[in-house]
Design a protein around this motif. Structure first.
Motif, PDB file in Angstrom:
ATOM      1  N   UNK A   1       0.797  -1.231   0.000  1.00 50.54           N
ATOM      2  CA  UNK A   1       0.000   0.000   0.000  1.00 50.54           C
ATOM      3  C   UNK A   1       0.827   1.277   0.000  1.00 50.54           C
ATOM      4  N   UNK A   2       2.022   1.232   0.650  1.00 53.28           N
ATOM      5  CA  UNK A   2       2.761   2.489   0.817  1.00 53.28           C
ATOM      6  C   UNK A   2       3.235   3.129  -0.487  1.00 53.28           C
ATOM      7  N   UNK A   3       3.902   2.374  -1.384  1.00 59.88           N
ATOM      8  CA  UNK A   3       4.437   3.050  -2.574  1.00 59.88           C
ATOM      9  C   UNK A   3       3.399   3.818  -3.378  1.00 59.88           C
ATOM     10  N   UNK A   4       2.221   3.205  -3.692  1.00 62.54           N
ATOM     11  CA  UNK A   4       1.235   3.995  -4.438  1.00 62.54           C
ATOM     12  C   UNK A   4       0.771   5.226  -3.644  1.00 62.54           C
ATOM     13  N   UNK A   5       0.677   5.046  -2.315  1.00 57.47           N
ATOM     14  CA  UNK A   5       0.249   6.161  -1.466  1.00 57.47           C
ATOM     15  C   UNK A   5       1.259   7.301  -1.540  1.00 57.47           C
ATOM     16  N   UNK A   6       2.547   6.929  -1.391  1.00 57.21           N
ATOM     17  CA  UNK A   6       3.602   7.937  -1.434  1.00 57.21           C
ATOM     18  C   UNK A   6       3.642   8.617  -2.794  1.00 57.21           C
ATOM     19  N   UNK A   7       3.447   7.806  -3.833  1.00 59.11           N
ATOM     20  CA  UNK A   7       3.481   8.366  -5.182  1.00 59.11           C
ATOM     21  C   UNK A   7       2.350   9.375  -5.336  1.00 59.11           C
ATOM     22  N   UNK A   8       1.198   9.016  -4.756  1.00 62.29           N
ATOM     23  CA  UNK A   8       0.057   9.907  -4.825  1.00 62.29           C
ATOM     24  C   UNK A   8       0.377  11.238  -4.141  1.00 62.29           C
ATOM     25  N   UNK A   9       1.043  11.129  -2.960  1.00 60.72           N
ATOM     26  CA  UNK A   9       1.394  12.339  -2.223  1.00 60.72           C
ATOM     27  C   UNK A   9       2.464  13.141  -2.964  1.00 60.72           C
ATOM     28  N   UNK A  10       3.379  12.420  -3.598  1.00 61.49           N
ATOM     29  CA  UNK A  10       4.495  13.102  -4.256  1.00 61.49           C
ATOM     30  C   UNK A  10       4.086  13.719  -5.577  1.00 61.49           C
ATOM     31  N   UNK A  11       2.905  13.348  -6.059  1.00 58.06           N
ATOM     32  CA  UNK A  11       2.525  13.798  -7.392  1.00 58.06           C
ATOM     33  C   UNK A  11       2.325  15.314  -7.425  1.00 58.06           C
ATOM     34  N   UNK A  12       1.894  15.862  -6.306  1.00 60.50           N
ATOM     35  CA  UNK A  12       1.606  17.302  -6.310  1.00 60.50           C
ATOM     36  C   UNK A  12       2.849  18.152  -6.636  1.00 60.50           C
TER      37      UNK A  12
END
Lengths: 166, 508
Positions: B483-494
């Motif tokens: 779960x973490x990598x997609x979550x982090x990617x989502x946060x980092x996308x901004x």
């Protein structure tokens, strides 16, 4: 690399989903639970089948979005893959045909002769233009391998089946 | 008996003349095959598997130890001289090593790689001698649910770590798991997914999958890329030895690489990719000559090469104590153990102490043998690389045929090799990592067995799977990894998405 293998390789997710479907079909013929352990031989198969279908669907979504299948670089001899990413159909088919040759030849002709044919075919797929030399090299290599591994206790079948088995 | 006594006893086993001979033949054959481009340690062991069938288990594993180190040494030779790493662990070596070779410093690069491997291998084996028994004691408290959780964690980390895409990694694991259930179910005796074929009853042989995915698939792929554009081999020059300056710049990276490699190798999902990448990054940061990185910095060879070998020793800890393979190489070793009817795990240290300690002792010997043999013989191995490419690849196919046909001279095995080769080609073409298939294939049946055992004890109550602190923690970790990598990617996308490091997947 911008030049992808194919723009929309639908058959890849389809293959994954297909494999998952085969798993699920196989699982229907097995017990999902049994009285003893609560888990039958089919449960694990079912789980894998479902996982494959879900993962295949996710891959399908990626394909639909046009996500690039980044080419693997660095692993290949002589860097040759980096500057050209096109599939050469001739060598590809020749390599596949050569690798299929043992299916026809191995039992009838024995290891050394099969090795000669496979060796020559693969060498040609890689651009060799000396078929006679390659066939001889392959036959010698196959023969030497047969004797060497036989000496080490590895059975590679009869040397020349059509001589020994009438 | 203390660890030291056991180890000394192990040396007694390994020093028997026949076993010394096996270690010698193993490292010689291992280097000879491992030096061929695109062939890594796992494939080398698989190809040489038939050779060991007539040997005692102890001798066979001592030979495997020689093959393993020989193949790793051969792999670094190829990486440096040809820039063709045979496995992910030697990619970093290729990066700087090949640049050194192009600048006429190939001999020094080979030497620092060989000595670094020796240093790291020796320290790593030493650590293995003391860590493994301790871990095996610990492993006794593992219940089936803990093992199952550990394997689930392993599946998820392998999906994420190996290859470029977690999704494709997960698919590869799932395909391996799927292939693993084919055959007779060990617990009920029912045949699964054989669809009436007698040949499938015994399941899909691990060796065939490995050889086909890695060798056959790779060869079809390389052939399909079209005719050769000769990159040429970089001749060995500049003397075989390293200069004083080279030594001064190498010894710290060797030790740092070892310190990174072993602990990460021990982790249930370590593998050798991460420590070599880390070591390279660390050396680049610490170097007094950072400008040389990318154009042949010796630290960039010394560190990653040491990390790679230390990780190889570390990987044996989960393999021997828990039966948990974390790389293609340890997966093939596990299948070799199973071939002899041995199941690695805590009991192995009790029931087969002689074999385990003989194996560990032979790691020291194999390591030593390599440096004595191969430093002077480097020139001879290089000559193997001068075989023209068509004949070289054709020869590799003949070896693959020996490996598959030699198993049981079965036509079905040839068919399987052909089919798996096509699968390997497709995976190569669309950038699926192959190692997770192997780990799924060999670990799947074990995971299933533990799952069913755990549920049998709890009489079918699934809560049992998270009932112990160990299992709950491990499954929690597994969930985080998914779960973490997609979550982090989502946060980092901004803030403009960071570029993901592209890690390519070479065949091991």
């Amino acid at each position: 690399m911008n030049d992808r293998v194919a723009p929309r390789p639908w058959w890849v997710p389809a293959g994954v989903i297909g494999f998952g479907a085969v798993m699920l079909y196989g699982a229907t013929q097995l017990g999902q639970s049994d009285a003893h352990s609560g888990v039958g031989p089919g449960l694990f198969v079912t789980i894998i089948g479902i996982a494959l279908i879900l993962l295949g669907t996710a891959l399908g979504v990626q394909v639909a979005r046009g996500v690039a299948f980044t080419s693997t670089e660095g692993a290949d001899a002589y860097d040759e893959v980096d500057d050209e990413d096109r599939t050469h159909r001739g060598p590809l088919l020749l390599a596949i045909a050569s690798l299929a040759a043992p299916l026809v030849l191995m039992q009838a002709a024995g290891f050394p002769l099969t090795a000669a044919v496979v060796f020559a075919g693969i060498a040609r797929a890689f651009g060799s233009r000396r078929p006679v030399v390659d066939i001889l090299t392959g036959a010698v290599l196959g023969g030497v391998a047969w004797f060497f591994f036989n000496w080490l206790g590895v059975n590679l079948g009869p040397f020349l089946p059509w001589l020994t088995e009438r | 008996m203390s660890t030291l006594d056991l180890l000394l006893h192990g040396f007694g086993v390994a020093f028997q003349p026949v076993n010394l001979l096996m270690a010698f033949i193993g490292s010689l054959l291992g280097t000879a095959i491992g030096v061929l481009p695109g062939i890594g340690p796992a494939l080398t062991i698989a190809l040489l598997m038939p050779v060991t069938t007539s040997l005692e288990p102890a001798s066979a594993f001592i030979m495997f130890a020689g093959i393993l180190y020989g193949a790793m040494y051969g792999g670094s030779t190829t990486s440096i001289l040809l820039n063709t790493p045979g496995e992910s662990g030697s990619m970093m070596t290729a990066l700087e090593g090949n640049q050194m070779a192009r600048r006429g410093r190939g001999a020094a690069a080979l030497a620092t790689a060989a000595i670094g491997s020796f240093v790291a291998g020796t320290i790593g084996t030493l650590a293995l001698s003391f860590v493994a028994p301790a871990v095996s004691e610990l492993a006794f408290i593992f219940g089936p649910e803990d093992y199952f959780a550990l394997m689930v964690l392993s599946f998820t980390t392998i999906s994420v770590v190996l290859g470029n895409s977690p999704l494709r990694g997960a698919i590869a694991v799932a395909v391996g798991l799927g292939l693993g259930v084919i055959g007779i179910d060990a617990q009920t005796g029912q045949s699964r997914l054989t669809f009436g074929s007698l040949d499938l009853l015994d399941g899909i042989p691990f060796t065939i999958v490995l050889v086909s995915l890695f060798a056959v698939g790779e060869i079809i792929y390389v052939a399909s890329r079209g005719p050769e554009r000769d990159g040429g081999i970089n001749p060995l020059s500049g003397g075989i030895w390293m200069t004083r300056e080279d030594w001064k710049r190498s010894w710290k990276p060797w030790l740092r690489g070892t310190a990174l490699g072993f602990p990460i190798g021990v982790l249930p999902a370590g593998g050798s990719e991460i420590p070599t990448f880390l070591s390279y990054a660390v050396e680049k940061r610490l170097s007094k000559h950072p400008e040389e990185f990318g154009s042949g910095a010796i630290e960039g060879v010394a560190g990653p090469e040491a990390a790679n070998n230390a990780a190889a020793a570390g990987i044996l800890v989960p393999l021997l104590t828990l039966g948990l393979p974390t790389s293609a190489t340890s997966a093939i070793l596990l299948s070799a153990f199973q071939g002899y009817g041995l199941q690695p795990g805590p009991l192995l240290f009790v029931n087969n102490a002689e074999l385990v300690w003989g194996l560990i002792a032979s790691l020291y010997i194999g390591n030593f043998m390599l440096i004595v043999l191969n430093l002077p013989l480097a020139g001879m191995w290089v000559r193997l690389l001068m075989i023209p490419r068509p004949q070289l690849y054709a020869g590799i196919v003949i070896f693959a045929l020996v490996g598959v046909w030699g198993l049981s001279t079965s036509w079905f095995d040839l068919l399987l090799m052909f089919a798996m080769g096509l699968l390997g080609y497709a995976m190569r073409l669309y950038d699926f990592p192959a190692a997770p298939v192997l780990i799924g294939l060999i670990l799947g049946p074990m995971a299933e067995q533990q799952l069913r055992r755990a549920l049998a004890i709890s009489q079918g109550d699934p809560v049992a799977l998270v009932s112990t602190p160990i299992s709950a923690t491990l499954l929690g970790l597994a969930l985080c990894i998914v779960l973490l990598p997609p979550l982090l990617r989502h946060l980092a996308r901004r803030p403009a998405g960071g570029e993901r490091r592209a890690v390519s997947r070479p065949a091991p």
